[in-house]
Design an enzyme around this catalytic site. Sequence first.
Site: not given
Ligand code: ITT
Length: 205
Positions: A13, A77-78, A160, A183
């Site tokens: 991210k 958050d994604s 990722f 992207k």
């Molecule tokens: P932070 O909370 O520290 O930011 P995290 O990875 O735990 O990191 P999230 O809870 O928001 O963050 O989870 C987001 C997940 O969604 C991420 O780990 C990926 O598995 C997926 N994801 C989000 N955006 C993505 C993208 O652009 N491409 C691929 N997978 C994505």
Amino acid sequence: MRDIIFATGNMGKLREIKQIMEGLPYNIISMKEAGLETEVDETGETFEENAILKATAIAKKAREAGVYGDAIVMADDSGFEVDHLGGKPGIYSARFMGTDTPYSIKNQKILDEMEGVPEEDRTARFVAAIACVFPDGTCEVVRDTFEGRVAHEAKGIYGFGYDPIMYVPEKGCNSGELLPEEKNKISHRGKALMKARKLLEEKAL
Ligand code: ITT
């Protein structure tokens, strides 16, 4: 240049956020670079709630530490929502099958669950909510999506997480095959960050 502290521990991210904000008058600092690392329990039920939890927790830490007083704190958050799986993994995307499980295994699990599902029922999307805590303590959140379908096989070396298994119809390939700059122009995160940027401009920050 305005400092923006980004409350994320996800290097994928962070790399994208830095690329998307390149050339704009903001200095992106990760929470690690700011020395503000902390674990935030993502107890919200929506992307928005979790983004706000993360951004406000780091803003509070910065205030307590007396650092970066006039910085903006943001959090993303994604996740990946698959309609046929009732929106899963959704807000649990990072935690799906355990945070330490490699994405090759998580992705294969989704491909297996989608085996035999016809094209029209394979709709899926990435969602990003970005929360901004401003220097005056107020908080706003924006969201956007990146629409696609669950692919039939994992492909690509870019991005990722779930990028290798989302087919992007408008590009005719999987998200993991898109160059970062391609992207970022159409992604959930790219579009949500542009909305966040508009908020900052409206506030003359
Ligand atoms: P932070 O909370 O520290 O930011 P995290 O990875 O735990 O990191 P999230 O809870 O928001 O963050 O989870 C987001 C997940 O969604 C991420 O780990 C990926 O598995 C997926 N994801 C989000 N955006 C993505 C993208 O652009 N491409 C691929 N997978 C994505």
